[in-house]
Structures are given as C-alpha cells and as structure tokens.
Design an enzyme around this catalytic site. Structure first.
Site, mmCIF file in Angstrom:
data_model
loop_
_atom_site.group_PDB
_atom_site.id
_atom_site.type_symbol
_atom_site.label_atom_id
_atom_site.label_comp_id
_atom_site.label_asym_id
_atom_site.label_seq_id
_atom_site.Cartn_x
_atom_site.Cartn_y
_atom_site.Cartn_z
ATOM 1 N N GLY A 212 -5.253 -3.073 8.815
ATOM 2 C CA GLY A 212 -4.895 -1.926 9.642
ATOM 3 C C GLY A 212 -4.685 -2.250 11.108
ATOM 4 N N GLY B 63 -0.304 -3.697 3.978
ATOM 5 C CA GLY B 63 -0.961 -2.395 3.962
ATOM 6 C C GLY B 63 -0.216 -1.433 4.840
ATOM 7 C CB SER B 64 -1.006 -0.206 8.207
ATOM 8 O OG SER B 64 -2.349 -0.230 7.790
ATOM 9 N N GLY C 18 -3.047 -7.578 8.225
ATOM 10 C CA GLY C 18 -2.401 -7.779 9.517
ATOM 11 C C GLY C 18 -0.924 -8.113 9.449
ATOM 12 C CE LYS D 194 -7.004 -1.168 -0.163
ATOM 13 N NZ LYS D 194 -6.983 -2.617 -0.242
ATOM 14 C CG ASP E 95 -2.095 -0.833 1.172
ATOM 15 O OD1 ASP E 95 -2.269 -1.508 0.145
ATOM 16 O OD2 ASP E 95 -2.889 -0.839 2.138
ATOM 17 N NE ARG F 136 -3.359 -22.611 10.983
ATOM 18 C CZ ARG F 136 -2.486 -23.593 10.730
ATOM 19 N NH1 ARG F 136 -2.826 -24.602 9.952
ATOM 20 N NH2 ARG F 136 -1.285 -23.560 11.257
#
Lengths: 294, 192
Positions: A153, A235-236, A214, A81, A24, A165
């Site tokens: 996030g 992302g973050s 995550g 997005k 990101d 999983r």
C-alpha cells in the site's frame, strides 16, 4: 485412485502462475479489467492495501459476497486473504472454493504467536517473507507459494527490493555452504533444518516466490523479475492509478518481457499517473505491515 | 540432436525445458516468434490460457504458431496448451489456434480444491503414469482423425492427431519423463 491436496497439486498450481501478474481487486468490474489485461489470477479483497492503511482499525477477511462476486466474474484463479493464524477465516475461504489463500500481513493478525498449519488444508496457501528464515518457516508450515512482503500500500518499491535481495542472497549462501554449516545456519535463521537441506539440494526454493508490496509501475514489476522473482503481485498499484486498464496491461507486458527495455519504454509511455507513493520513514513502526508475522 | 522449444510467455516453462533435456533433446525458451525457426518441435506449456492468448496476440505469435504446425512441425499442448490447440471450446464462441479437432471443457474437473493426481494408462507410453491435474480441462469429444491416448473416469485427458498432441495434465511436474520422451520421438520422426 485420485489424491487431492497433495504438495505437487498445491505447489503445481503456483508453478502455472509463473511469469504472471496477480492483481488485487475489490469487485467484479475490477476483476474483469484485470482478467482482460492478462492477469494470471486476482486477489479478491474488501479494500486494497493503501485504503486499508488509510482506514485504520482492524482489517479482516473480505465479505464472502465480494469473494463470490469475483469468483463468478472471471475464469482465472481467485485468491483471497485470511488473517494470520485465523483458522476459521481460512476454512471459510476453503469451503467457498477459493483457489488460493493468502495468509496475509496486510490484514490485522488474529494470532500473534502461531501461523496456520497449512498442511491440513486441501487449498494451497501463499505467505509473505522478508528473509530465508521466514520463507523456510512458512514452507515448513505447508505454504505452497511465497511472496516477498515489501511494504504493502505504499507504491514504494524499496522494501520489496530489500526483501527479494535478502531472500535470494541467503538462498545463494545456503546453496554454496558446506553441509556441516547448515544446522547452525538453521539455528541462526530460526529455520527448519530439513527445509534448508531441501533448498540446498534443489539449489533453489522448493516453491514459487513472487514479489509484492510496493509495485506501482511497469518498470517496478520488471525490476522485481530481474531480481529473481517468479512473478509479481500488484495491490494498490493498479486500481489506485488514474488509468487502471492501461496500468494493468503495461505491468503484464513489462513482467513478461522484463529484459526488453525498448518494450518497457513503449508500454510506459502516456499510461497516466501512478499511485501516489509513501516514504517508508513516514510510516509509524506499529503501522508497518511487513513486521507482522513470526 | 533435435531442438524443442517451449512457448515462454507465461507458465511452467523451466519444468518443460528440464523434461525435454531429460528426454535427450535440447530445450529452448521461445519468447519471440522469429525463434520458432530455430526449433523442430514446440511445447505449449501449462499456465493461464486467457493470459497466454492475450500475450500471443500482443506479440503477433498467432499466425506464426499456426504456420509452424502447418509446416508439419510437432506441437504438444499441456493443460492451457491443450485449450490453445483445440478447435472448439465448450461455452465459448471462439477457439484459439484450432489445430486439433477436439472439443474441450475448461476447468472441467472443478476449482483448485478439486485438483488431483492420479495414475493413468497412456497409449504408446505405458502404465502407471503419474498425472497431475490442476484446474484441468478435459476433452469432451474428438474428431475422426484424433486418437485418444488416455482417459480418466471416462473423460478424455490425452490425445494425438498426426503431429499434434495434447494432455490435460502436467507431465512436466513429475519426474516421469515418458510422455515428453514420446513427444521427443515424434519430433525426430517428423524431422525425417
């Protein structure tokens, strides 16, 4: 005679991303750091998920200026997005020449009943999933790539682990079941029967499936690869760490060599502090992004 | 049976292994440079050329790949792999492995939206070859030693120079294994 926008061309694009990291970014400078670190693509957006979470309110498609700035800055593919079900945001991104559209639960949904009919677009789409039912519905709508949702996030890998999983366990179950049982499994999952048959025939999903939501450290990225992801979205995790260039490089290496623990130890040394994480139980149910999408 | 490696840093690796096996050779994913000694030929797969080059440098593959080629072992580069083989990249000062005398243009057909599939005639391989082009490069010009294998709308999209071969499209994404089989034959020929 040439044909554009075929399944092979759209799914093939995602095949080329395998084993890679998609990062990101919110401006040209970050995009260049990502490309330099070895990202296979960048996701251009206005705010990274943790800032979207912090800002609250309605999260929408990024300002086209940002997307354009990123497209001009790098030679790797650029994704962007659109809100779930927002036909016009998706068409706008397609007209701008974005390489892949993420119909994303990170943004506030525009339609609480229907996702986009992604078969109608020339540009390929990636969509989120938490289980085989969601994965198969998105494939049925024409998604050319999947990513497990995780909880964006948060810098907390637990939901990403749960989702990869779950999807892979359900794929294994489907592949091993008798064909007599597939229709009822389709009914239970709310999944299109033909998509399930296709998965059963191939012995795997017909599209590439990355992990997302995550990933905060090189070890997190390698974990997702070990659990069967084809690649990783971060992302973050990169630009909210205290040394983005280091984190970006190390996450790329850990993804490539996800079974080489000496190497993962080496690339994890002294790279600085990871983003601050969030415990999932502290997030109010209505703020959980993974529950968006149907 | 000949054994053909696929550079396994990033990209469409599994598909190439599948195509190699369908062509009657043994496939092996190459993640470490030492593994190059175990194969008779090598495929540089499609993926992101910028990413692959970074990983090639990081893991010290650069000289090992060049010496693999200089030993007379065949190399086939597809899409990003073609860019890695070229000795001249339009608009860039530096090329990568520089093993083939070709000038290439990156993302030459446009962005993903312009990616396409088309039916091609490939020299030595046959007619109606289904070629999938994804943000593909093309070859602007070839040197005197390089043979053109296929063109599309006047652009060179496949070429061979001795034991090196390249295509701008992705033979691994279809079930038409003729081009991989052609490369497998090349590997057998050079093994003698």
């Amino acid at each position: 005679m040439s044909k554009v926008g075929t399944d092979r061309v759209k799914r093939g694009m995602a095949e080329m991303q395998k084993g890679g990291v998609i990062m990101d970014v919110v401006n040209a400078e970050q995009a260049k750091i990502a490309e330099e670190a070895g990202a296979v693509a960048v996701m251009a957006l206005e705010r990274v998920p943790s800032d979207i979470r912090a800002a609250g309110g309605v999260a929408r498609m990024a300002d086209p200026t940002i997307v354009e700035e990123v497209m001009n800055a790098v030679s790797i593919p650029v994704m962007a997005k659109a809100r779930i079900g927002h036909i016009v945001e998706a068409r706008v991104l397609e007209s701008m020449g974005v390489d892949y559209i993420d119909e994303s639960e990170v943004l506030t949904p525009a339609d609480e009943v229907y996702h986009l009919n992604k078969k109608e677009y020339t540009v390929p789409f990636v969509c989120g999933c938490r289980n085989l039912g969601e994965a198969a519905r998105r494939i049925g709508e024409g998604s050319s790539m999947l990513r497990t949702k995780g909880e964006p996030g948060t810098g907390n890998i637990v939901e990403a682990v749960r989702h990869i999983r779950e999807v892979n366990a359900q794929v294994r179950k489907l592949v091993n079941m008798s064909e007599d049982e597939v229709m009822t499994y389709a009914k239970d999952l709310g999944a299109p029967y033909e998509v399930l048959l296709d998965i059963k025939d191939r012995g795997r999903l017909p599209v590439v499936n990355f992990a997302a939501g995550g990933v905060a450290t090189p070890a997190d990225a390698a974990l997702m690869m070990q659990l069967g992801a084809d690649g990783v979205f971060v992302g973050s995790g990169i630009f909210k760490s205290d040394n983005p260039a280091n984190f970006a490089r190390s996450i790329v290496e850990a993804t490539t060599h996800y079974e080489d623990y000496d190497l993962i130890a080496k690339v994890s040394k002294g790279i600085g502090t990871a983003m601050k994480g969030l415990e999932i139980s502290t997030i109010a149910p209505e703020e959980r992004m993974q529950d968006r999408g149907w | 049976m000949v054994r053909i490696g696929v550079l396994g840093l990033q990209g469409a690796i599994r598909e190439h292994i599948h195509a190699i096996e369908a062509s009657g050779a043994e496939g092996m994913v190459i993640k470490r440079k030492e593994q190059l000694e175990e194969v008779d030929g090598l495929i540089l797969p499609g993926g992101e050329s910028t990413t692959m080059r970074r990983l090639i440098d990081k893991y010290d593959f650069f000289d090992a790949l060049i010496s693999f080629g200089k030993q007379g072992k065949p190399i086939f580069g597809t899409c990003a792999g073609l860019i890695l083989l070229a000795n001249n990249i339009h608009g860039q000062e530096q090329a990568h492995l520089s093993l083939m005398d070709i000038t290439v243009e990156r993302n030459a057909f446009g962005r993903q939206r312009e990616s396409f599939e088309a039916s091609l005639s490939v020299e030595g391989v046959g007619e109606d070859f289904e070629a999938v082009f994804i943000r593909a490069p093309y070859i602007v010009e070839v040197g005197p030693e390089t043979e053109i294998l296929a063109s599309y709308q006047g652009k060179i999209v496949a070429a061979r120079q001795g034991h090196y071969m390249c295509s701008a499209f992705h033979p691994e994404l279809t079930e038409d294994y003729r081009l991989t089989a052609y490369f497998t034959d090349m590997v057998k020929e050079y093994q003698k």
